[in-house]
Write an enzyme that holds these catalytic residues in place. Structure first.
Site, short mmCIF file in Angstrom:
data_model
loop_
_atom_site.label_atom_id
_atom_site.label_comp_id
_atom_site.label_asym_id
_atom_site.label_seq_id
_atom_site.Cartn_x
_atom_site.Cartn_y
_atom_site.Cartn_z
N SER A 140 0.72 -1.33 0.03
CA SER A 140 0.00 -0.02 -0.09
C SER A 140 1.03 1.31 -0.04
O SER A 140 2.02 1.27 0.45
CB SER A 140 -1.00 0.10 1.34
OG SER A 140 -1.47 1.16 1.35
N SER A 141 0.40 2.44 -0.52
CA SER A 141 0.96 3.58 -0.51
C SER A 141 1.23 4.25 1.00
O SER A 141 2.29 5.05 0.95
CB SER A 141 0.37 4.75 -1.31
OG SER A 141 -0.82 4.95 -0.86
N CYS A 142 0.67 3.57 1.59
CA CYS A 142 0.67 4.16 2.95
C CYS A 142 1.96 3.64 3.75
O CYS A 142 2.40 3.91 5.04
CB CYS A 142 -0.58 3.87 4.03
SG CYS A 142 -0.54 2.00 4.54
N TYR A 201 -0.94 -0.91 10.13
CA TYR A 201 -1.15 -1.43 8.91
C TYR A 201 0.04 -1.34 8.05
O TYR A 201 0.56 -2.09 7.51
CB TYR A 201 -2.53 -0.88 8.19
CG TYR A 201 -2.74 -1.22 6.79
CD1 TYR A 201 -2.93 -2.42 6.50
CD2 TYR A 201 -2.56 -0.28 5.73
CE1 TYR A 201 -3.36 -3.01 5.27
CE2 TYR A 201 -2.80 -0.70 4.53
CZ TYR A 201 -3.13 -2.04 4.23
OH TYR A 201 -3.49 -2.60 3.00
N LYS A 229 2.66 -3.99 6.20
CA LYS A 229 2.88 -3.95 4.76
C LYS A 229 4.46 -3.89 4.46
O LYS A 229 5.21 -4.33 3.51
CB LYS A 229 2.24 -2.91 4.10
CG LYS A 229 0.59 -3.19 3.97
CD LYS A 229 0.39 -4.56 3.22
CE LYS A 229 -0.97 -4.95 2.90
NZ LYS A 229 -1.19 -6.04 2.34
N HIS A 281 -12.93 3.19 2.63
CA HIS A 281 -12.01 4.26 2.43
C HIS A 281 -13.12 5.30 1.96
O HIS A 281 -13.98 5.36 1.75
CB HIS A 281 -11.21 3.44 1.12
CG HIS A 281 -10.01 2.82 1.78
ND1 HIS A 281 -10.09 1.36 1.58
CD2 HIS A 281 -9.15 3.02 2.55
CE1 HIS A 281 -9.00 0.69 2.19
NE2 HIS A 281 -8.26 1.72 2.76
#
Length: 327
Positions: free
Chosen positions: A123-125, A152, A156, A195
């Site tokens: 994920s981009s997070c 989270y 990842k 989201h």
């Protein structure tokens, strides 16, 4: 209403995924997994799936046994516990532990079963809260994370390092991809856990249906976000399985962003909502901007095919059809 899948990727180099390959899609019932099933099937691959009722991916022993039995050519790890700001802030333990268990189980099981290719979806997070914009893959682990989804993100990041470690220690052809914000058919429209984009679609639809004069949204509306239709993501994943075998993760996005305020206006237009949009600046905005540098992916020939407004309209139509089917 269905969204047309982007056309097949061009063949310019020998593919790392043989024609008609057997691919296990972990998480096939989710937003990403269902899109991968559509794309892989459309390109002639044999898709292997198992629902949670038959295989708990947190169970390492059962997962390894399943992979030894089915012996897929490739695994795409799209299974994950996901949610928006509220869910991540409320349940950090679950977001950390469940994702770690799934990743450890599937990646280690694939290696033990001799699976030749694996794509881990992050994920981009994972990137720092104050990463340079657009965010290059090299920004990973260079600064503090956004606190609202730190648990989270750490899970990842561990998945990325896990795939890299299997490459370095065992020579495994395992890769990872970092998608931007995704949306499309199969999305989660639960207002407690969704989201931002599906939440906006539902909020505006319900406000219009009830005749509410205004919709109040979290934050200032100023943060900028990038959105990619999930069918475009699936096309990128197949492209990566075919052409990419590098150690570094690959960003997957459009390379374009917009403010949440602009997104809300687009969703209001698509859903024909005529009331006011008000902003609760006392609620958190999250990261000010998250735009991915997608030059590594575009160098492989990837071009997104689905325009944002068209994708939102198709997703709205899908959700309405699903609501109608439940009545």
């Amino acid at each position: 209403m269905t969204t047309e899948l982007p056309g097949p990727s061009q063949e310019s180099v020998p593919s790392l995924l043989r024609p008609g390959a057997r691919v296990f899609v972990a998480g096939h019932r989710g937003l990403v997994g269902s899109a991968l099933v559509r794309r892989l099937s459309a390109e002639g691959h044999e898709v292997i799936t198992r629902g949670r009722d038959r295989l708990d991916l947190c169970d390492a022993g059962r997962t390894e046994a399943f992979l030894r039995e089915t012996r897929p050519d490739a695994v795409v790890l799209a299974a994950a516990k996901v949610g928006g700001i509220m869910a991540n802030s409320t349940y950090p333990v679950q977001f950390l532990e469940e994702n770690l268990r799934i990743q450890l189980s599937v990646v280690a099981g694939a290696h033990a079963a001799g699976v030749g290719r694996l794509l881990f979806l992050g994920s981009s997070c994972i990137y720092p809260k104050h990463a340079p914009q657009p965010i290059p893959e090299s920004a990973l682990l260079t600064g503090p994370l956004e606190p609202t989804n730190e648990a989270y993100a750490l899970a990842k990041i561990a998945g990325i390092v896990q795939t890299q470690s299997y490459r370095r220690q065992y020579g495994a052809s395992y890769i990872s991809a970092m998608p931007t914000n995704l949306y499309g058919p199969g999305d989660n429209f639960d207002l407690e856990t969704s989201h931002v984009l599906p939440a906006l679609i539902r909020r505006f639809h319900e406000a219009g249906s009830s005749g509410a004069p205004a919709v109040t949204l979290w934050g200032s509306g100023s943060p900028r976000r990038e959105f990619l239709h999930v069918d475009d993501l699936a096309a990128a994943c197949v492209l990566l399985l075919e052409r990419y075998d590098g150690d570094e993760p690959v960003n997957v996005g459009t390379g374009q962003d917009l403010t949440i305020r602009e997104l809300a206006a687009t969703v209001a237009d698509v859903t024909s909502y005529q009331g006011r949009v008000e902003w609760d600046s006392g609620k958190p905005d999250g990261t000010a901007r998250k735009l991915l540098d997608v030059s590594r992916l575009t160098s492989l020939g990837f071009v997104p095919q689905i325009a944002l407004r068209d994708g939102i309209a198709a997703t709205y139509a899908w959700w309405l059809a699903e609501q109608g089917a439940k009545v």
